[in-house]
Design a protein around this motif. Sequence first.
Motif, short mmCIF file in Angstrom:
data_model
loop_
_atom_site.label_atom_id
_atom_site.label_comp_id
_atom_site.label_asym_id
_atom_site.label_seq_id
_atom_site.Cartn_x
_atom_site.Cartn_y
_atom_site.Cartn_z
N LEU D 13 -12.64 -12.98 0.55
CA LEU D 13 -12.11 -13.60 -0.66
C LEU D 13 -12.17 -12.61 -1.82
O LEU D 13 -13.10 -11.80 -1.90
CB LEU D 13 -12.92 -14.84 -1.05
N GLU D 14 -11.20 -12.70 -2.72
CA GLU D 14 -11.19 -11.83 -3.89
C GLU D 14 -10.71 -12.59 -5.12
O GLU D 14 -9.82 -13.43 -5.04
CB GLU D 14 -10.23 -10.64 -3.65
N SER D 15 -11.31 -12.29 -6.26
CA SER D 15 -10.81 -12.81 -7.53
C SER D 15 -11.29 -11.89 -8.63
O SER D 15 -12.45 -11.48 -8.62
CB SER D 15 -11.33 -14.22 -7.78
N GLY D 16 -10.43 -11.48 -9.62
CA GLY D 16 -9.01 -11.67 -9.64
C GLY D 16 -8.24 -10.61 -8.88
O GLY D 16 -8.72 -9.52 -8.62
N THR D 17 -7.02 -10.98 -8.65
CA THR D 17 -6.13 -10.10 -7.92
C THR D 17 -5.78 -8.83 -8.71
O THR D 17 -5.73 -7.74 -8.15
CB THR D 17 -4.81 -10.85 -7.60
N GLY D 18 -5.55 -9.03 -10.00
CA GLY D 18 -5.20 -7.89 -10.86
C GLY D 18 -3.95 -7.19 -10.36
O GLY D 18 -2.97 -7.85 -10.00
N SER D 19 -4.00 -5.90 -10.30
CA SER D 19 -2.84 -5.12 -9.86
C SER D 19 -2.67 -5.19 -8.34
O SER D 19 -1.67 -4.74 -7.80
CB SER D 19 -3.02 -3.66 -10.27
N GLY D 20 -3.68 -5.71 -7.65
CA GLY D 20 -3.59 -5.82 -6.21
C GLY D 20 -4.00 -4.57 -5.45
O GLY D 20 -3.86 -4.50 -4.23
N SER D 21 -4.55 -3.60 -6.16
CA SER D 21 -4.87 -2.35 -5.45
C SER D 21 -6.09 -2.51 -4.55
O SER D 21 -6.10 -2.01 -3.43
CB SER D 21 -5.07 -1.20 -6.44
N LEU D 22 -7.09 -3.25 -5.02
CA LEU D 22 -8.23 -3.50 -4.14
C LEU D 22 -7.80 -4.41 -2.99
O LEU D 22 -8.16 -4.18 -1.84
CB LEU D 22 -9.40 -4.13 -4.90
N THR D 23 -6.98 -5.42 -3.30
CA THR D 23 -6.47 -6.32 -2.26
C THR D 23 -5.83 -5.52 -1.13
O THR D 23 -6.05 -5.79 0.05
CB THR D 23 -5.41 -7.28 -2.85
N THR D 24 -5.02 -4.55 -1.51
CA THR D 24 -4.34 -3.73 -0.51
C THR D 24 -5.33 -3.01 0.39
O THR D 24 -5.18 -3.04 1.62
CB THR D 24 -3.44 -2.68 -1.22
N SER D 25 -6.36 -2.43 -0.21
CA SER D 25 -7.28 -1.70 0.66
C SER D 25 -8.12 -2.67 1.49
O SER D 25 -8.48 -2.37 2.63
CB SER D 25 -8.13 -0.70 -0.13
N LEU D 26 -8.39 -3.85 0.96
CA LEU D 26 -9.09 -4.85 1.76
C LEU D 26 -8.23 -5.30 2.94
O LEU D 26 -8.71 -5.43 4.06
CB LEU D 26 -9.46 -6.07 0.90
N ALA D 27 -6.96 -5.53 2.67
CA ALA D 27 -6.04 -5.98 3.72
C ALA D 27 -5.97 -4.94 4.83
O ALA D 27 -6.01 -5.27 6.02
CB ALA D 27 -4.66 -6.24 3.13
N ARG D 28 -5.88 -3.68 4.44
CA ARG D 28 -5.81 -2.63 5.43
C ARG D 28 -7.11 -2.57 6.24
O ARG D 28 -7.09 -2.23 7.42
CB ARG D 28 -5.54 -1.28 4.75
N ALA D 29 -8.23 -2.91 5.60
CA ALA D 29 -9.51 -2.84 6.30
C ALA D 29 -9.71 -4.00 7.27
O ALA D 29 -10.33 -3.83 8.32
CB ALA D 29 -10.66 -2.80 5.29
N VAL D 30 -9.18 -5.17 6.96
CA VAL D 30 -9.38 -6.32 7.87
C VAL D 30 -8.33 -6.37 8.97
O VAL D 30 -8.47 -7.11 9.95
CB VAL D 30 -9.41 -7.68 7.13
#
Lengths: 461, 461, 210, 210
Positions: D13-30
Amino acid sequence: MSQNKLQKDSNHNPRVTWEGCSVLLDINDGDRLVFARLTAASTLKIGNKNCSLQPLIGYPFGSLFQLENGTKGPCLSRVLPATEGNYLQEKVDFQIKDESKDNRALVDNNTAQSLTGEDIDEMRRQGATGDEIVEALIANSATFEKKTSFSQEKYKLKKQKKYAPRVLLRRPSARSISEAYFKKYPARIGFLRVDSLSLLLSMANVTAHSDVLVVDMVGGILTGAVAERLGGTGYVCNTYLGLDPYPMGIVRIFNFSNEICKRIVQTPLTDLRSAQNGTSVQIGSREDICNIKSQSNEEISSSNSLPHTVSMEETALSSENGMLDLITETAASPVIRACKTTKAGEKASKETINLWKENGFSSLIIAAPDLDAWSTVKELLPLLSFSAPFAIYHQYIQPLATCMHNLQLGKMAIGLQISEPWLREYQVLPSRTHPHMQMSAFGGYILSGTRICSSDQPQLK
Amino acid sequence: MSQNKLQKDSNHNPRVTWEGCSVLLDINDGDRLVFARLTAASTLKIGNKNCSLQPLIGYPFGSLFQLENGTKGPCLSRVLPATEGNYLQEKVDFQIKDESKDNRALVDNNTAQSLTGEDIDEMRRQGATGDEIVEALIANSATFEKKTSFSQEKYKLKKQKKYAPRVLLRRPSARSISEAYFKKYPARIGFLRVDSLSLLLSMANVTAHSDVLVVDMVGGILTGAVAERLGGTGYVCNTYLGLDPYPMGIVRIFNFSNEICKRIVQTPLTDLRSAQNGTSVQIGSREDICNIKSQSNEEISSSNSLPHTVSMEETALSSENGMLDLITETAASPVIRACKTTKAGEKASKETINLWKENGFSSLIIAAPDLDAWSTVKELLPLLSFSAPFAIYHQYIQPLATCMHNLQLGKMAIGLQISEPWLREYQVLPSRTHPHMQMSAFGGYILSGTRICSSDQPQLK
Amino acid sequence: MKAVKVVPGCLVLESGTGSGSLTTSLARAVAPTGQVYTFDFHEQRAASAREDFERTGLSSLVTVGVRDVQGEGFPEEFCGLVDSVFLDLPQPWLAIPSAGKMLKQDGILCSFSPCIEQVQHSSETLRSNFTDIRTFEVLLRTYEVREGKMDSSQGDEGDSLGSLPCKRRQRLSEGSNQHETSSSPTAMAKPSGEARGHTGYLTFARLKCF
Amino acid sequence: MKAVKVVPGCLVLESGTGSGSLTTSLARAVAPTGQVYTFDFHEQRAASAREDFERTGLSSLVTVGVRDVQGEGFPEEFCGLVDSVFLDLPQPWLAIPSAGKMLKQDGILCSFSPCIEQVQHSSETLRSNFTDIRTFEVLLRTYEVREGKMDSSQGDEGDSLGSLPCKRRQRLSEGSNQHETSSSPTAMAKPSGEARGHTGYLTFARLKCF
């Protein structure tokens, strides 16, 4: 090697320890760090007492244990969350906003404690718990009440570590393993700090289904970290110069499933480089030699069972250095061990190698303190696909500077950058927040970039 | 050169500006930094307005001025402490513990301000002060009340900088001068950051009565800092290779007394090195040549009056880069200037040079980005007395590493160490404390050590 | 860094004296005509510092007093005469008002604190009478220099318990790329492993001009 | 650094999304079997991030929700199922109790904050249900590599207004000391002038085992 021996590992709940699993034991809040394999027979020496690790089997990672005097001698029993809660709560309550007491009036000497060593032994014989002994020591200290809350806390912790040592059960992962090694035996992992390791992986863009070429002369921590990230997809191809693969014993500390182990292969550079048009005969003959090599290597590991078999050391509990011991079960359970350790590091198949030759690897990571960066990169870069990223770790900046300069001159790569990661840990406590006084000033340097097509260099088709 | 021309500088209260003194003007809280000499005729351009610097004469360093519309046009008038107090108090009150408003609901566009440029001009014509204009702008902003206190503060500051710019009168010192140069023209001082400069002095153990040999290819900041520390005792001997001394114009920004200026001398290396047994004839003949050289050099300085004569630039007030201008009085007052600038950098006397040859210098500091560290050190180290400390600054570590290695091999020095100073500035505000987001990652490297007797090298007796 | 504004002739106050190491560098900076007055709460510590200054020949430049500056402030006799005040106290904010009284116009206060909360509290207190309040952290990183190409990068940790089994040094055949720069110099620098990660924060402030 | 504990198959889970740059690296990791659920208060920002993930082919791994996690916490449906929670919020301490409920035993929380007060407040809140609470600052320093000996160390500041008048390069006669190592390599590295001095603090904590 047969692949079907006792393949039960997919049934494990990865959050709970099982017989034969590898664990990281954190003794007294980081004073000592021990990697161990949990079996009925494995023991851990704390202070001058040997205690069985069996009680740790079947508990969730993250559980806390305390050494108590059991009916059959010292044994580890779990600290219940309630107790732990109180313990920590006290710790917090001690911190008052602006310290009003100070140490001005305090003369501390060794006469302050009226309880003697004999008294304590007597308490033990009468079955007092470690916590009870600590409380008795506090009650019999003439100076305890005069101390600042901070000093009281320090005194209590010191006594607790001595009379009621605690063991935290931690899960081995790229992060916990590299932190433990870096703390005690940094040279074994080429001084590769956890943030540098993490940066290598992200700069080399390691993600599911990647085929990652690595040169791992850092004991296997790099190979393990890449394999963990790949999660049973893609390949980590651990390559080496000469005839003998580099040791990668650390990989066995991870509790990798067979799915993941199968994705870790070792291949001599000569096989990867042999003429692009795939003379399979040549590869075949090399493979035979290497198979023998890697088997004899396994025998060694088998008899040693874990990469660095360090005999247990008596550790002063007050030690600030911390200890990383790698303990081995005294009576081995070879079946389970074999199941955990045989798979990682087999030779890559001819088909796989040919596929790599055709498509190129998707990234390259080098962590080889003993190799010259430029000559290594020069050989390995042509094995990558075009626009594949690479990341090279080194302790010294100069070899990377030279390498970067040559890559620029040879127009072999773009996006070249040398980075140095900095990691500062902070103590965050009420009225007492600051960066740690001691730190590793040094996380090494990383040269990263992206391979491009160059006319000077041999090309993949 | 006669030493008795208008020697009034010891009568100055060094805490209050006087006619002809050099000052550092900090405009709008660091947005622009200007070195100036205060005379009746000198002016400063702020925005599109030229204002006289005369009103700044006779005030204590540290005073704050604001640009107002005077009867004869724009003029600088002192901001009284009471006003400043309120101003700052407001600033503090703005900071509330945990920011509760946020910018979620705010749409900021340029229609929010109902006051036009013409309205403002009209206010000006009617004699409104800058502060009044800022208040009017706030009152006429549709969005001001909806902003967070932080944004309100930013808005107010921005308007204040534009309509009521402030000038802080600062005293030029090694610290303020090097900070100002580092901020805007770092290359002119060889990227020598204030903490590196300070470290050089302390590693070379510069203290009263020291005879310090320096190679200053950093514009004179090193020479000035050493002279400041010597306070009119000892000597700073600025040496150079070849025929022309290195420029050290920055020395003239310090308001050095004649006592201090006399202690700053320039001597070509050839004079210092000439055979230890003191052939005074040789020295004499060299000296003549050099005297002419240094005189012609003074003529140049005289006509330029300040080292870097930079014409005033129109500076965007919102500029975050900051500006370092060096302004010069339009109508010069040559007598005062001469008194301030003639003394520093004369040739050392024969007697002094002979004394140095006999006793050796008490320390050595090199800051010469264009010279190779090792070849320079090799020549200069023999001029030091035994156990004299030295400190060498360089932007690159490699030349220092090579130099250190060679000093070790030649057993020429002990206590060798390469250090890299790190300086992090923090923003400390309620609920908003953190290291500055931008920082100079680079303060250069310093090789320090102590000279010892070495059999390989020519020795002082 | 701390002493950067202290020049010969300055009158400087310090509290506490502690080991006297800052006092020493201040004394050297104000020499030959300045004076340093340093105060410590501990009688013993003051006495021992005084002895040290005798021994190092600094006693003509330094006067050591026993005083609880946090409680009593600096002696009134220095009012308005002082160029710089240096504080190294657990609760510097208690001494700041007195320090402000001691300083000349435009005088500098410098406070050293290990914890950020002390800095926050001090900065808050400073805002009423001081300006140019700036906080720095100063670190020094040292480097080791070693000879050789790719040599000895391992194995001198002080434990012989088994550094990497593989100790051989391998070199790929050196290619003959015409562009190549020379591979390695013989002296290479690398940061020393353990460094002092933090000593404290330095807060500087300038007395407002009245 | 942030994603170091995130491995394939994780539920994050992540909050906030912001620019989505962390989301992207998390997605690639999972990837390929895990999932990332990311929440942002801003409807617009969530929509734009969602579009980005479509475009980069990550939408099968990432679900973007609009939610005020500081106010409402994470959705109850994830209770006890989550491997890691990442917070990048102005007041992370408000979301910490909910994050604790979402995590599996031994799960990891990671909070990013620019200011130390946020870290102090969060750490205080974390102490009741978390352990191994550790705060780091991560910096990256980059280096420039230049060719040549002692060359070009000046004068490319971008202003021509008069770098040092003396531009000549002088070299002392090279002595012939037999010990000397070669003077300079042809490639030299130096830290880049301006660096990002701070982005923020990372606080990690592990949920206590019950």
